[in-house]
Design a protein around this motif. Structure first.
Motif, PDB file in Angstrom:
ATOM      1  N   HIS A   1       8.714  10.239  -2.197  1.00  0.00           N
ATOM      2  CA  HIS A   1       9.707  10.300  -1.145  1.00  0.00           C
ATOM      3  C   HIS A   1      11.150   9.803  -1.669  1.00  0.00           C
ATOM      4  O   HIS A   1      12.350  10.065  -0.830  1.00  0.00           O
TER       5      HIS A   1
ATOM      6  N   PRO B   1       1.839  10.621  -2.133  1.00  0.00           N
ATOM      7  CA  PRO B   1       3.133   9.615  -1.659  1.00  0.00           C
ATOM      8  C   PRO B   1       2.779   8.295  -2.140  1.00  0.00           C
ATOM      9  O   PRO B   1       3.879   7.300  -2.269  1.00  0.00           O
ATOM     10  N   VAL B   2       1.729   7.688  -2.356  1.00  0.00           N
ATOM     11  CA  VAL B   2       1.468   6.304  -3.034  1.00  0.00           C
ATOM     12  C   VAL B   2       1.537   5.942  -4.290  1.00  0.00           C
ATOM     13  O   VAL B   2       1.293   4.872  -4.878  1.00  0.00           O
TER      14      VAL B   2
ATOM     15  N   PRO C   1       4.661   2.798  -0.665  1.00  0.00           N
ATOM     16  CA  PRO C   1       5.853   2.824  -1.160  1.00  0.00           C
ATOM     17  C   PRO C   1       6.926   3.171   0.023  1.00  0.00           C
ATOM     18  O   PRO C   1       8.138   2.546   0.035  1.00  0.00           O
ATOM     19  N   ARG C   2       6.588   4.052   0.777  1.00  0.00           N
ATOM     20  CA  ARG C   2       7.656   4.563   1.670  1.00  0.00           C
ATOM     21  C   ARG C   2       7.798   3.445   2.748  1.00  0.00           C
ATOM     22  O   ARG C   2       8.978   3.352   3.428  1.00  0.00           O
TER      23      ARG C   2
ATOM     24  N   LYS D   1       7.646   0.110   2.047  1.00  0.00           N
ATOM     25  CA  LYS D   1       8.565  -0.878   1.057  1.00  0.00           C
ATOM     26  C   LYS D   1       9.976  -0.496   1.386  1.00  0.00           C
ATOM     27  O   LYS D   1      10.839  -1.480   1.707  1.00  0.00           O
ATOM     28  N   SER D   2      10.101   0.713   1.059  1.00  0.00           N
ATOM     29  CA  SER D   2      11.562   0.788   1.064  1.00  0.00           C
ATOM     30  C   SER D   2      12.195   0.639   2.748  1.00  0.00           C
ATOM     31  O   SER D   2      13.723   0.316   2.810  1.00  0.00           O
TER      32      SER D   2
ATOM     33  N   VAL E   1       0.824  -1.161   0.157  1.00  0.00           N
ATOM     34  CA  VAL E   1       0.028  -0.104   0.032  1.00  0.00           C
ATOM     35  C   VAL E   1       1.027   1.183   0.098  1.00  0.00           C
ATOM     36  O   VAL E   1       0.548   2.276  -0.683  1.00  0.00           O
TER      37      VAL E   1
ATOM     38  N   TYR F   1       9.025   6.802  -6.397  1.00  0.00           N
ATOM     39  CA  TYR F   1       7.744   7.598  -5.700  1.00  0.00           C
ATOM     40  C   TYR F   1       8.309   8.796  -5.062  1.00  0.00           C
ATOM     41  O   TYR F   1       9.465   9.038  -5.042  1.00  0.00           O
TER      42      TYR F   1
END
Lengths: 325, 342, 296
Positions: free
Chosen positions: B164, B118-119, A301-302, A304-305, A299, B162
Motif C-alpha cells: 500500500h 497486502p500484509v 500494515p495498512r 499500522k500506518s 496483522v 508494504y
C-alpha cells in the motif's frame, strides 16, 4: 498511539455513567431493597441509621449521586450483604473468571479456526456443510445442558474430571472451558470461513500459487493472515462477553467467578455490588477491545500506518474486515 | 515495424511452451461458459507472442491454464496439453506443479492493485519465490529480491515496505519482479500495462523488452492494444470467442491480414493521418460464451459472412509456413478481404 | 423487430424467477435449511394442536408406582419422580418454548426495528442519541440484563418473555439501522420525499420493506437464542418454575436426580437443542439465500 488510548478512555466515561444510571434505576424499580436482606442483623435503630446513611430515605437520584461521588474518588462502594468493599470482592473473583474466559476462548480458537479454514477451502463440499452444522450444533446446545451432560459422562460415569469448583486447578478448568468454548465455536467458525472465503479467491493468492508456493503455505500463511482481522474482532468480542461472566456455566460447575457474584447481588438487591460488577465488566470489555485494536496493527500494515497518522481506526478496521454483531 | 516483422522467422528448435488442443470451460449452476475452445500455441525460446482479442475472448483463461491455475470449481480443463520445456503441466502432481510454477513458467497478472499480498512486504514477496526455487538462505534471498527490485527500477531500500506504500505503476513493477525472480523460461504477461497510465506504460514495456533480452525469456504478451503488439511482439495470435482465429508472425498478421475479424480490429483503430475520420467499430457484440454456434462465432458480425459460415465447423487453413487462419470463406479461392485490396 | 423464437426463449429464461422466487429457489437447495424448516413445521403443528389431541392427564397425571422409570417402549423418555411420562411432558412443553421464543422476539422487534429505522433514516443527532443509548444498553451482558428485568418485574411467564425480549433489543436496532443506511439515499426514497410524503410514510412503506431480509434473518436467529436464554433463566430459577413442563424447567427439575436418572436432564435439553438448531439452520439458510454476495 497514546492519543488513541486516551481517546478510548474518555469515550468510556459516558458509557459508565449511562450503564450505572440504567442499573441503578432499574434495580430501584424492583420490589425490596438490600436493607430487607440484612434486616435481621441489625436493631431497628441501626437499620434506620443505615437507611439514612445509604440514602434509602431519599430519591434514587440522590443515591446515584452519592455513588457517583464515591466513584469519582475511585471508590466502587461497599456491599452491605458481604460487608466488604466491592473492589475487593470483585478482585477476589476476577482470577477465576479470567482463567475460565481465557481457556474457553482458547478452546473455541483451537476448534473453530481449523474447522473454518477446512470449510472454506472445501467450499460447497460435504466437509463444508458438515463443519458448519457441527459449529451450529455447538451454538444450539444450551450451556447448562452441555455442562450437565459433560458432568454426567466425565465426572459421574468415567470419574475422570471434577464436576465442580476451582480447587483441582487445570483439571477443574477443562469441563467448564469446553462448555463455554463449544458455544462460542459457531460464530468463530462462521467468521473464519466467510473471511477465508473472501480471501481465498483473491488475486494475491493466485500470485502466490503462480510463484509455486505450496498450497498449504498459501492457505496458512498468505490467506490466513489476511483473513485475521474479522477473526480477531470476534475473538475479542467473545473474550469480552465471557469476562462479563458466564453466569449459567459458573452456576453449573459452581465456578467462583464474577457472573455468579453479580447474579447473587441482583437477587439480593445489592445495587452497589451489581453496579460495581457491571462497571468493572464494561471496563474489562473495553480493555479487551483496545487490545484487539492494537493487535490489528500487527496483522495489517495498512492499519499500522493509519494508527501512526492518527486516523479513525475503528472505521478502517471495519472497512478492512468488519465484525459480526 | 517492417524490420521487426521481417526478422520473424521460426527457428526449428523445440518450443519452450507448447499448448495443444486446450479446451477450458467454466461449469456454472445453470450454464457452461466455453472460455477456451481447442486452441494450440507454440512458443520458442526468447520469442514474444502477442495474444490479442476483446475482453472475454479467453486470453486470461489460456494463460491461467498454462500454469494449471484455472480456478476449480467452476473451471474445468476439458482436454489438451500444456507442455512447458517438454513437461505437461496438466498431467503433473501438485508437488511437481509447485516446483515448476515460478521457476520455469511464471505469470504477470493483470491488476497490480490486487495482485500483491497486502500484509507482506514486497521484499518478502519477491524473496519467497527465490527461496522456494533456489537453494539459498533467507538473507541471500532478500539480497536477491533487492537485486530484482533494482532491475525493475525500484530502489532496493524499499524492499521493507508494504504494497500500500507503492503507487500503481510501482506495484506493477513489483509484480513483474516477482514473476522474473527466478528467471523463468516462459513468462505469461496478462495485460501488464493496461492498469497503468501511458507514460508508465512505455517505461514498463521498455523494461520488459530489456529483461527479455537479458534473460532470454519466451513471453506470451496478452493485450488488446495492437500498438503495443507491433512494438514488442515477434508473433501474433488473435483470439475470438475462445478460438485462435488467425496467427502468424507480426508481418503475417499486420501486413497480410486474412481474417475478417482481424481486419475489423485494425479498422476500428483511430486513423492518425485523418483525425476527422469516424471510427469504424465492429458492429454487434461477442456471442454469449454459454451458447456458441457450431460454426464461426464471428459470422453474425462479419461483413463477408454467408449463411453457411454459422453452420460450417471452422478448420485451420495455412497460408504460409507461419500464417494460419480459421475462416471457411477461403474455400472460395477468389475470396479476399478489403484490406488486401490496397 | 420481430423476436425470433430463440431470443424469446432467452428472455423467458432471464425473467423466469422473481426476486422472492429466486430466494426460495436458493433456500430449497440448502439441505440444512430445509431440514430446519421441516423440524419447525412439525414442532409448530404439535405446539398449536397439542391441546386437541393430548390428554392432559398424560402430562400432569401422577403415578407414583411408575416413578423414575428409565426410557422404555411404554415411556419413551422415561418417567419423573412423580411417575409422569417425560415424553408427553416434553411434547406439551413445546408450546412454552416456542411461545416464549416468538413473543420475546416480537417484543424486541416492535421496539428495536422502529428505533433502528428512525436512527438510520434521520441520522445526525437522532441517530447519535439512539445509538449511544443502544451502546449503553448492550454494554450490560444480555443474560444479566434479562436477570435484572425479571427481578424488576417479578417471576412469571410473561415477564420472562419481556425480559428476554428486552435483552435482545440492541441487536435489532443495529441490524435495522445498518439496513436502512443502505437504502436511505436510494432514488425511490428521494422520489417519495420529493412527492411530499411524510417521513413516517416513507419509513414504513418505502424504507423498511426494502430492509426486510436482514430483519427476517435476525428474527429467525434471535428466536433460537431467545429460547436458549429463556431456558437459561428457568435454569437459574428466574424463569418458569417446575412443575410447569417448560423444557428449561423440566431440565432443572431433573438436575436433582442427575446422579442416577440422567435421562431426566438429557431429553428436555435434547428438545431445546433440536428446536434451536432448526431455527439456526433456517436462519443461516435464509441469510445465504438472501445475500446475493454469497451466490456463487
Amino acid at each position: 498511539m497514546g492519543k488513541y488510548i486516551v481517546k478510548r478512555v474518555i469515550m468510556l466515561i459516558p458509557v459508565i455513567i449511562g450503564v450505572s444510571l440504567l442499573i441503578f434505576i432499574m434495580l430501584d424499580l424492583a420490589p425490596g431493597t438490600v436493607l430487607d436482606q440484612i434486616a435481621n442483623d441489625y436493631t431497628p435503630e441501626q437499620l434506620a441509621a443505615l437507611e439514612h446513611e445509604l440514602g434509602y430515605d431519599r430519591s434514587v437520584f440522590y443515591r446515584y449521586g452519592m455513588y457517583m461521588w464515591d466513584l469519582l474518588h475511585g471508590d466502587l462502594g461497599t456491599s452491605y450483604i458481604y460487608k466488604a468493599e466491592v473492589w475487593d470482592l470483585y478482585m477476589q473473583r476476577l482470577p477465576a473468571t479470567l482463567l475460565l474466559a481465557g481457556a474457553s476462548v482458547l478452546v473455541s480458537i483451537v476448534l473453530s479456526i481449523p474447522l473454518g479454514i477446512l470449510a472454506a477451502t472445501k467450499h460447497g463440499s460435504l466437509t463444508d456443510n458438515a463443519s458448519m452444522v457441527a459449529a451450529l450444533l455447538g451454538l444450539s446446545m444450551p450451556n447448562f445442558w452441555l455442562g450437565l451432560m459433560l458432568i454426567i459422562v466425565f465426572s459421574l460415569n468415567l470419574g475422570w474430571l471434577p464436576s465442580s469448583g476451582f480447587k483441582d486447578g487445570f483439571r477443574s478448568l477443562i469441563l467448564p472451558a469446553i462448555t463455554i468454548g463449544t458455544g462460542l465455536m459457531a460464530t468463530l467458525t462462521r467468521t473464519t470461513r466467510s473471511s477465508m472465503l473472501d480471501v481465498i479467491r483473491s488475486d494475491y493468492l493466485r500470485t502466490a500459487r503462480a510463484k509455486g508456493v505450496p498450497e498449504k503455505t498459501v492457505i496458512r500463511k498468505h490467506a490466513l493472515k489476511n483473513a485475521m482481522i474479522p477473526i480477531i474482532t470476534v475473538i475479542g468480542t467473545q473474550m469480552g462477553r465471557t469476562l462479563g461472566g458466564s453466569v449459567v456455566t459458573e452456576n453449573v460447575f459452581s465456578w467462583p467467578g464474577v457472573g455468579r457474584l453479580t447474579i447473587d447481588a441482583v437477587k439480593q438487591r445489592d445495587t452497589i455490588m451489581v453496579t460495581g460488577c457491571i462497571i468493572m465488566s464494561v471496563i474489562m470489555i473495553s480493555l479487551i477491545q483496545l487490545l484487539v485494536d492494537i493487535t490489528y496493527a500487527f496483522v495489517d500494515p495498512r492499519l499500522k500506518s493509519q494508527y501512526a497518522s492518527g486516523g479513525g481506526k475503528r472505521k478502517l478496521a471495519r472497512a478492512a474486515g468488519g465484525g459480526q454483531t | 515495424m517492417q524490420d521487426k516483422a521481417a526478422s520473424g522467422t521460426l527457428a526449428p528448435e523445440e518450443p519452450v511452451l507448447d499448448i495443444q488442443h486446450l479446451t477450458v470451460h467454466y461449469v456454472l449452476e445453470e450454464e457452461t461458459v466455453e472460455a477456451v475452445n481447442d486452441i494450440s500455441i507454440r512458443l520458442e525460446k526468447g520469442r514474444i507472442l502477442g495474444l490479442v482479442g476483446e475482453t472475454g475472448a479467453g486470453k486470461t483463461s489460456t494463460a491461467l491454464a498454462a500454469l494449471n491455475l484455472i480456478p476449480d470449481p467452476p473451471g474445468v480443463i476439458r482436454s489438451g496439453s500444456v507442455k512447458v520445456c517438454g513437461r505437461d503441466m496438466l498431467r503433473m502432481s501438485q508437488q511437481e506443479l509447485e516446483q515448476i510454477r515460478g521457476r520455469d513458467v511464471s505469470m504477470i497478472f493483470q491488476d497490480p492493485m490486487t495482485s500483491l499480498n497486502p500484509v507482506f512486504t514486497v521484499g518478502e514477496q519477491i524473496a519467497e519465490s527465490i527461496r522456494l526455487h533456489t537453494d539459498c538462505t533467507a538473507s541471500e534471498a532478500m539480497e536477491r529480491a533487492g537485486d530484482m527490485l533494482e532491475l525493475v527500477g525500484i530502489p532496493r531500500e524499499r524492499a521493507g515496505e508494504y504494497p500500500h506504500q507503492f503507487s500503481g505503476g510501482m506495484k506493477q513493477r513489483v509484480v513483474i519482479a516477482i514473476a522474473l525472480a527466478c528467471s523463468p523460461k516462459v513468462l505469461l504477461a496478462d495485460e501488464p500495462t493496461t492498469a497503468l497510465d501511458v507514460t508508465i506504460q512505455a517505461q514498463v514495456l521498455d523494461m520488459m523488452i530489456a529483461l527479455k533480452e537479458k534473460l532470454d525469456t519466451a513471453m506470451i504478451f496478452i493485450t488488446h492494444d495492437l500498438g503495443v503488439v507491433a512494438e514488442i511482439c515477434d508473433e501474433v495470435a488473435v483470439m475470438y470467442a475462445g478460438r485462435v482465429i488467425e496467427r502468424g508472425t507480426l508481418d503475417d498478421v499486420f501486413n497480410h491480414t486474412k481474417h475478417p475479424y482481424t481486419e475489423g480490429l485494425f479498422n476500428s483503430l483511430p486513423d492518425i493521418q485523418d483525425r476527422t475520420a469516424a471510427l469504424r467499430p465492429i458492429p454487434g457484440l461477442m456471442p454469449d460464451p454459454t451458447r456458441l454456434p457450431k460454426g464461426c462465432a464471428f459470422a453474425p458480425r462479419c461483413p463477408y459472412a454467408s449463411p453457411a459460415c454459422i453452420e460450417t465447423v471452422q478448420t485451420e487453413r495455412a497460408f504460409s509456413e507461419t500464417h494460419t487462419v480459421m475462416c471457411s470463406a477461403y474455400e472460395d479461392p477468389a475470396f479476399h478481404i478489403r484490406r488486401e485490396e490496397v | 423487430m420481430k423476436l425470433d423464437s430463440k431470443k424469446k426463449e432467452g428472455l423467458k429464461q432471464y425473467r423466469k424467477r422473481s426476486a422472492l422466487g429466486e430466494i426460495f429457489h436458493r433456500l430449497r437447495r440448502n439441505k440444512g435449511a430445509m431440514a430446519g424448516a421441516c423440524i419447525l413445521l412439525v414442532l409448530f403443528a404439535v405446539a398449536l394442536t397439542v391441546d386437541l389431541w393430548l390428554d392432559q392427564e398424560k402430562v400432569i397425571g401422577m403415578n407414583v408406582r411408575d416413578k423414575l422409570q428409565g426410557p422404555s417402549l411404554q415411556h419413551w423418555f422415561g418417567t419423573d419422580e412423580m411417575g409422569r411420562d417425560l415424553f408427553w411432558r416434553v411434547v406439551y412443553g413445546s408450546r412454552f418454548s416456542l411461545a416464549i421464543g416468538f413473543v420475546a422476539v416480537f417484543v424486541s422487534l416492535i421496539v428495536g426495528v422502529p428505533l433502528g429505522a428512525v436512527a438510520g433514516y434521520y441520522g445526525k443527532k437522532v441517530e447519535t442519541v439512539i445509538m449511544r443509548f443502544t451502546d449503553i444498553f448492550s454494554a450490560v451482558p444480555a443474560i444479566l440484563m434479562a436477570v435484572v428485568v425479571v427481578s424488576v418485574l417479578g417471576t412469571s411467564t410473561i415477564n420472562l418473555m419481556i425480559a428476554v425480549g428486552v435483552s435482545s433489543i440492541p441487536g435489532f436496532v443495529r441490524t435495522t439501522r445498518a439496513a436502512v443506511l443502505t437504502v436511505r439515499n436510494e432514488e425511490y426514497v428521494e422520489a417519495a420525499r420529493a412527492l411530499g410524503k411524510s417521513d413516517l410514510y416513507i419509513i414504513f412503506l418505502h424504507v423498511l420493506p426494502n430492509c426486510l431480509s436482514p430483519i427476517i434473518v435476525q428474527t429467525t436467529l434471535r428466536v433460537a437464542s431467545a429460547i436458549v436464554s429463556a431456558s437459561s433463566l428457568s435454569f437459574l430459577g428466574l424463569g418458569i418454575k417446575p412443575p410447569a413442563p417448560e423444557w428449561g424447567a423440566l431440565l432443572t427439575a431433573g438436575r436433582d436426580f442427575i446422579l442416577d436418572y440422567s435421562y431426566l436432564t438429557f431429553f428436555p435439553g435434547l428438545a431445546i437443542m433440536i428446536t434451536v438448531l432448526a431455527f439456526n439452520l433456517l436462519g443461516d439458510g435464509l441469510r445465504d439465500a438472501m445475500d446475493p454476495k454469497l451466490k456463487r
